[in-house]
Motif scaffolding. Sequence first.
Motif, mmCIF file in Angstrom:
data_model
loop_
_atom_site.group_PDB
_atom_site.id
_atom_site.type_symbol
_atom_site.label_atom_id
_atom_site.label_comp_id
_atom_site.label_asym_id
_atom_site.label_seq_id
_atom_site.Cartn_x
_atom_site.Cartn_y
_atom_site.Cartn_z
ATOM 1 N N GLU A 49 -10.433 -8.307 10.942
ATOM 2 C CA GLU A 49 -9.622 -8.118 9.874
ATOM 3 C C GLU A 49 -9.944 -7.459 8.113
ATOM 4 O O GLU A 49 -9.908 -7.234 7.258
ATOM 5 C CB GLU A 49 -8.125 -7.999 9.786
ATOM 6 N N LEU A 50 -10.859 -8.460 8.520
ATOM 7 C CA LEU A 50 -11.490 -8.420 6.906
ATOM 8 C C LEU A 50 -12.865 -7.436 6.276
ATOM 9 O O LEU A 50 -12.575 -6.986 5.790
ATOM 10 C CB LEU A 50 -12.328 -9.925 7.055
ATOM 11 N N ARG A 51 -13.222 -7.140 7.688
ATOM 12 C CA ARG A 51 -14.509 -6.142 7.617
ATOM 13 C C ARG A 51 -13.337 -4.790 7.339
ATOM 14 O O ARG A 51 -13.592 -4.335 6.557
ATOM 15 C CB ARG A 51 -14.538 -6.253 8.999
ATOM 16 N N ASN A 52 -12.778 -4.767 8.092
ATOM 17 C CA ASN A 52 -11.601 -3.336 7.604
ATOM 18 C C ASN A 52 -10.757 -3.239 6.374
ATOM 19 O O ASN A 52 -10.582 -2.099 6.154
ATOM 20 C CB ASN A 52 -10.071 -3.288 8.803
ATOM 21 N N ARG A 53 -10.091 -4.432 5.620
ATOM 22 C CA ARG A 53 -10.121 -4.783 4.380
ATOM 23 C C ARG A 53 -10.798 -4.331 3.589
ATOM 24 O O ARG A 53 -10.274 -3.290 2.489
ATOM 25 C CB ARG A 53 -9.063 -5.711 4.471
ATOM 26 N N HIS A 54 -12.184 -5.099 4.010
ATOM 27 C CA HIS A 54 -12.768 -4.384 2.828
ATOM 28 C C HIS A 54 -13.789 -3.173 2.289
ATOM 29 O O HIS A 54 -13.452 -2.881 1.774
ATOM 30 C CB HIS A 54 -14.125 -5.891 3.013
ATOM 31 N N ILE A 55 -13.740 -3.004 3.994
ATOM 32 C CA ILE A 55 -14.462 -1.159 3.927
ATOM 33 C C ILE A 55 -13.664 -0.408 3.347
ATOM 34 O O ILE A 55 -13.808 0.666 2.633
ATOM 35 C CB ILE A 55 -15.009 -1.001 5.421
ATOM 36 N N CYS A 59 -3.391 0.469 -3.124
ATOM 37 C CA CYS A 59 -2.651 1.766 -3.248
ATOM 38 C C CYS A 59 -3.005 3.088 -2.163
ATOM 39 O O CYS A 59 -3.298 3.733 -2.259
ATOM 40 C CB CYS A 59 -3.292 2.209 -4.248
ATOM 41 N N ALA A 60 -2.000 2.741 -0.571
ATOM 42 C CA ALA A 60 -2.376 3.235 0.022
ATOM 43 C C ALA A 60 -0.898 2.857 1.248
ATOM 44 O O ALA A 60 -0.104 1.411 0.561
ATOM 45 C CB ALA A 60 -3.688 2.581 0.490
ATOM 46 N N THR A 61 -0.176 4.024 1.605
ATOM 47 C CA THR A 61 0.316 3.719 3.502
ATOM 48 C C THR A 61 -0.201 2.942 4.207
ATOM 49 O O THR A 61 -1.109 3.577 4.808
ATOM 50 C CB THR A 61 1.024 4.989 3.631
ATOM 51 N N PRO A 62 0.508 2.453 5.092
ATOM 52 C CA PRO A 62 0.742 2.042 6.090
ATOM 53 C C PRO A 62 -0.100 2.837 6.905
ATOM 54 O O PRO A 62 -0.928 2.814 8.096
ATOM 55 C CB PRO A 62 2.082 1.624 6.590
ATOM 56 N N GLU A 63 0.314 4.061 6.509
ATOM 57 C CA GLU A 63 -0.074 5.265 7.303
ATOM 58 C C GLU A 63 -1.450 5.829 7.978
ATOM 59 O O GLU A 63 -2.243 5.665 7.841
ATOM 60 C CB GLU A 63 0.762 6.840 7.315
ATOM 61 N N GLU A 64 -1.946 5.637 5.544
ATOM 62 C CA GLU A 64 -3.370 6.008 5.904
ATOM 63 C C GLU A 64 -3.573 4.748 6.347
ATOM 64 O O GLU A 64 -5.263 5.277 6.622
ATOM 65 C CB GLU A 64 -3.396 6.312 4.374
ATOM 66 N N TYR A 65 -3.341 3.854 6.048
ATOM 67 C CA TYR A 65 -4.783 2.433 6.597
ATOM 68 C C TYR A 65 -4.701 2.748 7.996
ATOM 69 O O TYR A 65 -5.936 2.316 8.620
ATOM 70 C CB TYR A 65 -4.197 1.231 5.982
ATOM 71 N N GLU A 66 -3.947 2.735 8.966
ATOM 72 C CA GLU A 66 -3.852 3.187 10.302
ATOM 73 C C GLU A 66 -5.392 4.178 11.176
ATOM 74 O O GLU A 66 -5.864 3.570 11.757
ATOM 75 C CB GLU A 66 -2.096 3.042 10.452
#
Length: 285
Positions: free
Chosen positions: A198-204, A244-251
């Motif tokens: 999860e750390l890597r996901n958020r950082h990238i 500055c993104a939506t949950p859909e974009e993150y998924e």
Amino acid sequence: MAGLGLRGAGRALLPGWALPAAPGPCPRRGCGEAAALRAMGFSQEQARRLLALQPRLGPEHREAAAAQLLLLGLSPEAAAALLERSPALLRLPTERLRERAEELRRLGLDGGRLQRAVSRCPQLFHVPRRRLEAAVRLLRERCLFTAGQLREVLETCPTVLLEEHRTLHHQFQYAYFRMGVRQKAMVQARLFQMPFAELRNRHIFLERRGLYETPHKGQTQTSNPKLKDILQLPEKDFLASLACATPEEYEVFKKLLAREEEEKEEEKEEEDVEALSATPGPVLL
């Protein structure tokens, strides 16, 4: 005559009366255990909860485990709750509990720190001593945390002592080299509380949106978000205020990143196979 006597006795019973109950087993054992727990400071309700744990276990194990937790400074309620979460502690020898508590104290976990660490992670009592020592050496000698920083890490995230050492070191290296974060900020942000994936996901995700830049010689062209905010914000707040993104974009991003990793692994496997095939075999004489 004996039959007549029995029939007469049956007629003599008035309606609503019952024969006296047959004598049952004496509950003295349970009462004795409850009394011993009450004498330690447990309430009647807490004693009842403790007696329900591992009912076939001898009373000496339950009382000894409860006593050791109280000696660590836990309140009766905290000790009862800990044993309910990890009833396997009741089967540990008393000497093992005492020795492990002393080992944790030597690591700097004394007083309230020790209480909070074992409450968060009762598995610490089960980890082999050599594994504990190896994790501490890794954090001190390879990750270069100071003694004070190590104490704080162990108090706030005692599960680091249970992690695979390679995974633990990799997470530190990622934060240090890829994100440019130093030890003090890692401790303040509680780096090891978040799974590495999860750390890597958020950082990238931040990096690819142009919101995070790996420092070069301590300098960046952008103002990077603090590691504490990246780690501790709930996902919806992280996306709204930092990414500055939506949950859909993150998924969608996480699925694409996972696919990238799979393709890289496949390419690496193919390269390994090709390298192995190109290696000359033994010469037959």
